[in-house]
Structure formats: C-alpha cells, structure tokens
Enzyme design. Structure first.
Site, PDB file in Angstrom:
ATOM      1  N   TYR A 111       0.786  -1.274   0.016  1.00 33.76           N
ATOM      2  CA  TYR A 111       0.146  -0.031  -0.001  1.00 33.76           C
ATOM      3  C   TYR A 111       0.781   1.136  -0.093  1.00 33.76           C
ATOM      4  O   TYR A 111       1.707   1.263   0.628  1.00 33.76           O
ATOM      5  CB  TYR A 111      -0.937   0.132   1.103  1.00 33.76           C
ATOM      6  N   HIS A 122      -3.981  16.490  -2.800  1.00 32.76           N
ATOM      7  CA  HIS A 122      -4.495  16.645  -1.256  1.00 32.76           C
ATOM      8  C   HIS A 122      -4.179  17.943  -0.751  1.00 32.76           C
ATOM      9  O   HIS A 122      -4.537  18.073   0.480  1.00 32.76           O
ATOM     10  CB  HIS A 122      -3.587  15.489  -0.526  1.00 32.76           C
TER      11      HIS A 122
END
Length: 504
Positions: free
Chosen positions: A52, A82
């Site tokens: 991940y 983000h």
C-alpha cells in the site's frame, strides 16, 4: 543545539526550539534506521511487490497497482491533489512546530524516506522558513492530509512560506537560503502527509499557552481575593489534604504563597463567615483544570514521538504493515478535554469579575466607577467577559464525537482532532482575555482598598500591570486596555510563584 532522535522530544525542548529558535540536528543512530528503512522501500519497488502506498494507489484506490516507472508521479500527484487546505493559515509558530514534529516522526525509521527529506525539514526549522498552511480541511484521520500536503509543497519548491515577517513564494526563499527543493520518490509523499502533526502542533502550542494561563489565573485570582477581602481559611492545607487531589493541594499552596503577608484578605468571621464559590473553591476548580492539563501533556508528549504514517516498515523491510496510527483519536479527545478545562478557568473568572463590579455583592464603588452614574467604569467589561465565556461554551462542544465517512467509505471513522485542537486554542485565546478583564478589575479594586496592604507578589503584579493598564480615573476605550493586558499576559509569559518570579 537539540538532537532529534524520534524518541526523546519533550516540552522543555519544544519551548527552546519554538520560542528561542534553538537549532536542531538529527542523531546519527536515527539516520542509520532511516537509511535501512529506505533500502527496504527501494527493494519493494524493484521487486514489484504489492504494498500500500508504495506500489498502489491511496484510500479507495488501494487495490490499484502502480507500475514502478510511475512511482515518482504517484507521490507528486498525491501531494498536489491533497493540498486542499482552506481558510486562514495556522499561526507561524504552529507551522514551525509542524515541520519539527514531522522530521522527528520520520527519524524513527519506520517510514521509508530518504535522509534528504528529513534534512530538508531540519533546514526549514533552522533557517526559520515556515510553510503557509491553511488551518481548515483535515478530518484528523488518514493523517492531517490537507495541512501536511501544504507543508510538503514547500519541500518541492512550491507554495508559500513565512520568512522574516513576510509571506513569500517558497521557491524564492529556498533559493535565497540555498535550500534545494527535492523530487519525491517512492512512498515519500505519503510519508510526509500521513500523520497527526497538524493537530499535535496546534495542541502543543495551545497546551503551552494554557499551562502559562493556568498559573496566571491563580495570581490574578489572588489579586481579586485582596480586592474583595476574601477569606484565607478556604486555602488551609488541611482542607485540601483531606480531599487528596494533588493538583488541588498545589493550587491552594500557591494561593497561600501569593497572599502571604497580605493585610487585605481576612479570616472567617471578620467580614463574612464564608465566601462565594468563585473565591472559596478556586483550588478545587483550578485544580481540576490542572488534572486535565497533566493528562493532555502526557498524550501530547507521546504523540510528539510517535510514528503516525502508513504503512510502517519493520525488520529491514521483512514486515510492512498497513495500520491506523494516523488516526487522531487520542489527540482529539485530549484537545476536547483541554477546551473544557480551560473554559472553566474563564467561567469562574467571569463570576469573580461580577463580584468585583456588582455593588450588590461588595462594598466597592458600583462597577468600580470613579463617578458612578456619570461614568460607567467596568460595567461593559463584564459584558465582554460574559460574551467570551458564552462563546467558549460553544467551542467546548466536543469535536471528537463527530465523524463523517470519506474516501468512498474506506475511511469510515475519523477523529476531527484538528478541529478539536483549533477550537481548544480559540478557548485559550478567549480565556486569556477574560483573565485580562479580571486583572484590570482586580487592580482597580485593590486601589480602593490600599495597595500598601497587598502581599509582596500580588503587589509586584500590580506594579507591573499598572505599566500596561493605568488606573481608571475616567471612562475611556477599554477595549485597548483589554488587548494590552491580554498581550502582556501572552507575550511576557510571566509566572509568579511563591518566593520567586520566573519567566517561562
């Protein structure tokens, strides 16, 4: 010089770095761990393993495999997408704390970044280059993603910074200081933004100001005791020992020290048999606030040295685990608790203000006015204090009880810890102004009683305070006095202790 290890940062060091601008360096032992962790990341990419955030997308995209040729673009896209911060920036001091805490967390060696990333963060601290970071936009889980993305932008030569009192393009300042921007490689964008450093930095600064304010509240309350001829017996050590709370006993001891030698306070039965709760119960109420602050300090010092990104790399890369250390719940609860505790300092202070100005509750001139009727004196100062206290009650509503699912319900419980820390700081700011009003009113009250009868320490506070706010001889714009007193309490950070006066 303070050496960062990822394990040993405490509040004493934080104060030196934040307020004294002390330089920092990374320990060599910690950097060894960083290099080992980085080799593990490079091996994962080289072998094409599915891990991940290194070879996959993020959040709901965690099942999307990313080709090793796209790992740099993946990290850059992450930071750009983000960086969704909203609103006014965090105070510059909080930004400085955020950079410091991120460097310290990465030095634990679980995050897989190159040493150069940490070196650049340390450069920002040492050269006092502080990222402009919008204060809104974080859910407080998956880390403080939006705020920390704005921090990461500066390392890339993007975004803005605070530098020598100005707000400037980051690249201009980095170029001037010869701090070279970096290119993010595998995992580095994720390691920079996946953490609790926004809420923790805001919490650290808020806590340090709250701690100072709690000391000052006791001293100001002592001046009020003199202005109202309060009864000393309520602070007798046997009463507080009988209950057993250490913090309550400490407050009572400090109050006895502040009031030692005062000829304005009384014994029970001399003027009245007992005082109202806002005077009599100061050790019990302020002591409970100290209990809370001690809890908050403990949680913040753990978080200051915590690995809070995801995934974390252990055993030289043999074990890479996706977990949830980015979840801000411990800090969210602590910040909500701090907001409530500091709000209580304001609540009880406002009641003391009422006793100072209300002619039905004392024998002083109504509203401490030099000419009651023609001049209103401190009448509306009490209104202002009541307004701040009421606002605190809304700010003290726990942010941590709320949660809104995000990332297509993959991130289905979040902490709202950054909101909690911001609200707690607003409560601290409001409470300081309430205490400033109490200080102004109490100084006026003791003038009527006779300042020559004050205790040594309270007289010292009075003399210094009169240099900030002069005696009320005629109505004037008291807003200026409130702000001047509040600024003095904040900037001087003066704490008077029995037997000595110290600057913190």
């Amino acid at each position: 010089m303070i050496t960062l290890t990822g394990e040993t940062l405490d509040f004493t060091q934080m104060k030196r770095i934040l307020y004294k601008k002390e330089q920092v360096a990374a320990s060599e032992e910690s950097m060894k761990k960083v290099r080992q962790s980085r080799r593990a990341v490079e091996k994962i990419v080289r072998e094409g393993k599915t891990v991940y955030g290194i070879t996959t997308g993020f959040g709901k995209f965690s099942d999307v495999f990313i080709n090793k040729n796209d790992t740099e673009e993946l990290q850059l896209n992450l930071v750009h997408s983000h960086a969704c911060g909203i609103g006014a920036p965090f105070p510059e001091l909080v930004s400085r704390a955020m950079v410091l805490l991120r460097a310290n967390a990465l030095l634990k060696g679980y995050s897989g970044v190159r040493p150069v990333v940490i070196e650049r963060l340390i450069d920002l601290v040492n050269k006092e280059i502080h990222p402009v970071i919008p204060e809104k936009g974080s859910l407080g889980a998956s880390g403080d993603l939006a705020p920390l993305s704005h921090l990461a932008l500066v390392l890339l030569g993007e975004g803005e910074v605070f530098y020598k009192g100005e707000r400037l393009p980051a690249l201009d300042v980095l170029t001037k200081e010869e701090v070279f921007p970096i290119r993010l490689t595998a995992k580095e964008g994720l390691a920079l933004i996946n953490g609790t450093q926004a809420m923790t930095a805001m919490g650290v600064v808020g806590y340090m100001e709250a701690e100072t304010l709690a000391f000052q509240a006791e001293l100001i309350a002592s001046v009020t005791m003199e202005g109202l001829q309060g009864i000393r017996d309520a602070y007798d050590k046997d009463i507080h020992k009988a209950r057993g709370y250490e913090e309550q006993m400490d407050v009572a001891a400090r109050m006895r020290g502040y009031l030692e030698g005062s000829r304005l306070i009384t014994n029970q039965g001399e003027v009245r048999v007992q005082d109202a709760y806002s005077l009599r119960c100061i050790p019990q109420v302020h002591g409970a606030t100290w209990q809370t602050l001690n809890y908050v300090k403990e949680k913040l010092e753990i978080e200051m040295n915590a690995a809070t990104d995801n995934p974390l790399i252990f055993d030289n890369g043999e074990k890479v685990i996706s977990g949830g250390n980015f979840h801000g719940q411990p800090i969210a609860l602590a910040m909500d608790f701090m907001a409530i505790a500091v709000a209580e300092l304001a609540n009880i202070s406002e009641r003391r203000i009422e006793r100072l100005v209300n002619p039905q509750l004392n024998d002083l001139p109504p509203f401490l006015s030099p000419e009651p009727g023609l001049q209103s004196g401190a009448m509306i100062m009490q209104y202002a204090a009541a307004s701040l206290v009421s606002e605190n009650k809304t700010l003290a509503h726990p942010a941590s009880v709320d949660s809104i699912p995000s990332s297509a319900n993959q991130e289905d419980h979040v902490s709202m810890g950054t909101i909690a820390s911001r609200h707690a700081y607003q409560v601290v700011e409001n409470t300081r102004r309430v205490l400033a009003i109490e200080a102004i009113c109490s100084m006026q009250a003791v003038e009527y009683r006779g300042t020559d009868k004050m205790a040594i320490l309270t007289k010292k506070f009075f003399d210094d305070g009169r240099k900030i706010v002069p005696s009320i001889r005629k109505d004037r714009v008291f807003s200026k006095d409130i702000e001047a007193m509040s600024s003095w309490l904040k900037e001087e950070k003066m704490v008077f202790e029995p037997g000595r006066i110290k600057q913190i």
